[in-house]
Design a protein around this motif. Structure first.
Motif, PDB file in Angstrom:
ATOM      1  N   HIS A 182      -3.371   6.396   9.067  1.00  0.00           N
ATOM      2  CA  HIS A 182      -3.083   6.333   7.630  1.00  0.00           C
ATOM      3  C   HIS A 182      -3.060   4.892   7.138  1.00  0.00           C
ATOM      4  O   HIS A 182      -3.457   4.605   6.003  1.00  0.00           O
ATOM      5  CB  HIS A 182      -1.743   7.014   7.327  1.00  0.00           C
ATOM      6  CG  HIS A 182      -1.866   8.484   7.115  1.00  0.00           C
ATOM      7  ND1 HIS A 182      -2.210   9.028   5.904  1.00  0.00           N
ATOM      8  CD2 HIS A 182      -1.733   9.519   7.979  1.00  0.00           C
ATOM      9  CE1 HIS A 182      -2.256  10.347   6.022  1.00  0.00           C
ATOM     10  NE2 HIS A 182      -1.986  10.667   7.272  1.00  0.00           N
ATOM     11  N   ARG A 185      -6.444   3.799   6.076  1.00  0.00           N
ATOM     12  CA  ARG A 185      -6.857   4.224   4.741  1.00  0.00           C
ATOM     13  C   ARG A 185      -6.491   3.185   3.685  1.00  0.00           C
ATOM     14  O   ARG A 185      -7.221   3.002   2.707  1.00  0.00           O
ATOM     15  CB  ARG A 185      -6.202   5.565   4.399  1.00  0.00           C
ATOM     16  CG  ARG A 185      -6.690   6.723   5.253  1.00  0.00           C
ATOM     17  CD  ARG A 185      -5.988   8.023   4.875  1.00  0.00           C
ATOM     18  NE  ARG A 185      -6.492   9.156   5.642  1.00  0.00           N
ATOM     19  CZ  ARG A 185      -6.084  10.406   5.489  1.00  0.00           C
ATOM     20  NH1 ARG A 185      -5.153  10.685   4.586  1.00  0.00           N
ATOM     21  NH2 ARG A 185      -6.594  11.371   6.225  1.00  0.00           N
ATOM     22  N   ILE A 191     -12.782   6.428   1.005  1.00  0.00           N
ATOM     23  CA  ILE A 191     -12.695   7.304   2.174  1.00  0.00           C
ATOM     24  C   ILE A 191     -13.621   8.492   1.941  1.00  0.00           C
ATOM     25  O   ILE A 191     -13.689   9.028   0.823  1.00  0.00           O
ATOM     26  CB  ILE A 191     -11.242   7.764   2.434  1.00  0.00           C
ATOM     27  CG1 ILE A 191     -11.164   8.606   3.715  1.00  0.00           C
ATOM     28  CG2 ILE A 191     -10.678   8.538   1.246  1.00  0.00           C
ATOM     29  CD1 ILE A 191      -9.738   8.879   4.160  1.00  0.00           C
ATOM     30  N   CYS A 207      -3.207   7.835   1.416  1.00  0.00           N
ATOM     31  CA  CYS A 207      -2.361   7.074   2.332  1.00  0.00           C
ATOM     32  C   CYS A 207      -0.921   7.520   2.125  1.00  0.00           C
ATOM     33  O   CYS A 207      -0.363   7.357   1.036  1.00  0.00           O
ATOM     34  CB  CYS A 207      -2.500   5.572   2.071  1.00  0.00           C
ATOM     35  SG  CYS A 207      -1.466   4.570   3.176  1.00  0.00           S
ATOM     36  N   SER A 216      -4.001   4.143  -1.722  1.00  0.00           N
ATOM     37  CA  SER A 216      -4.948   5.194  -1.328  1.00  0.00           C
ATOM     38  C   SER A 216      -6.345   4.874  -1.854  1.00  0.00           C
ATOM     39  O   SER A 216      -6.507   4.492  -3.015  1.00  0.00           O
ATOM     40  CB  SER A 216      -4.493   6.548  -1.872  1.00  0.00           C
ATOM     41  OG  SER A 216      -3.289   6.963  -1.256  1.00  0.00           O
TER      42      SER A 216
END
Length: 364
Positions: A182, A185, A191, A207, A216
């Motif tokens: 994580h 990320r 992603i 994330c 994220s």
């Protein structure tokens, strides 16, 4: 402060900005006074501005005149609403500037160095250039080749399987290894996942490390038939984190309109000679939007396609001690290899133990 320590500090500062500065690179800057005392430091701000040099100069706790600046990427030479970073360093009165890597952006591309030298400043390049190049590999690849850097994240058993024959896969690795994944990320601009992973796991692709939720990445789902359920987690969160779906021009038009109305960007991708979506086309589109780096999290067919087309730069391979056996699902699907001479090869970069699991990093 020793010169090497100063540049390593600049690299450390830049590392904190990776994944949050696109379309700009994450740069670190450290400033010493004429007695080599640390008097200022900074990195590229989230969103790409202000630049590292301006932040470092704004933090000064002493007089930089006659001192030394350390920058992980060549100071920019182009002006926007503020003077260029090269001009800011000239105005500060520093005597020397150490630069890890030259900036390939045509707006700078050596012009920053020329400005510094023309002003009588001593310029030294190449200090920890490998580390700085690796740190901003995505930016350098986007500028030089029109593609973002691509990294695969794979979690498998000891024998390279990602699930039992019936698809059961939770959990192959331990909690700490999954938390580390994580963290990855948070360090990538984008992603990407295939539709099968989204349908099977209803992944959020965000994330979830405490304090890093806002880091994220942008989400991309490869879905040639627009099979994605409208109730998917990646769609429900689209107002906070943008979602792009790559699909074919033959997919359902009504569903495409519905997705667009929900705030999803739908990009029609042409197919390649193997009748699969042309992932290279999608990557070029991300590059044009300024995204520097892409983390791929499944599935095995996506991994195979990217590897076959030689689009992968790095692999994060999380491996547990569990053995699933020959009827398990392979981490990378077939790419019709008939001769070992033609196998795609990567070189080991590092290997670490994470609470009983192993993380190997492989590079092209």
């Amino acid at each position: 402060m020793r010169l090497e320590v100063a540049m390593r500090s600049a690299l450390s500062l830049a590392n904190h900005g990776i994944g949050s500065c696109y379309p700009n690179p994450s740069v670190g800057c450290v400033i010493l006074d004429k007695s080599n005392n640390l008097i200022g430091c900074g990195r590229t701000s989230d969103g790409g501005r202000p630049h590292a040099e301006l932040n470092a100069l704004s933090s000064l706790q002493g007089n930089p005149r006659g001192g030394t600046a350390f920058v992980t990427l060549e100071p920019c030479a182009h002006k926007d609403t503020t003077p260029s970073c090269a001009e800011l360093l000239i105005k500060s009165g520093v005597k020397r500037v150490y630069i890890s890597v030259k900036d390939p952006d045509k707006r700078t591309a050596g012009k920053g160095i020329k400005l510094l030298e023309k002003a009588g400043i001593e310029v030294y390049t190449g200090l920890f250039s490998d580390e700085a190049s690796d740190q901003n590999a995505g930016f350098l690849k986007r500028i030089n080749h029109g593609l973002p850097s691509v990294s695969l994240k794979i979690a498998s058993s000891l024998d390279g399987k990602i699930a039992c024959f019936n698809g059961q896969s939770k959990w192959l690795t331990g909690k700490i290894a999954r938390t580390h994944g994580h963290l990855l990320r948070a360090k990538y601009d984008v992603i990407l996942s295939g539709i099968n992973s989204i349908i099977k796991d209803n992944s959020r692709l965000n994330c979830r490390v405490k304090g890093l939720e806002k880091r994220s990445p942008i989400k991309v789902v490869v879905d040639s038939k627009l099979s994605i359920p409208l109730s998917s987690n990646v769609i429900n969160n689209v107002k906070k984190v943008p979602l792009i779906i790559w699909t074919s021009k033959f997919s359902n038009k009504k569903k495409k309109k519905k997705l667009i109305d929900m705030g999803v960007e739908v990009l029609e991708i042409p197919k390649n000679n193997n009748n699969y979506l042309d992932l290279n086309y999608g990557l070029k589109n991300l590059s044009k939007k300024g995204y520097n780096s892409l983390l791929v999290e499944g599935g095995s067919e996506i991994y195979s396609s990217l590897i076959k087309e030689e689009l992968v730069d790095k692999i994060y391979y999380y491996r547990s001690g569990k053995i699933i056996g020959g009827d398990g699902l392979s981490s990378i699907s077939s790419y019709n290899l008939k001769n070992l001479k033609n196998a795609k090869k990567f070189k080991i970069f590092s290997s670490d133990i994470i609470d009983g699991d192993i993380l190997e990093i492989w590079k092209k």
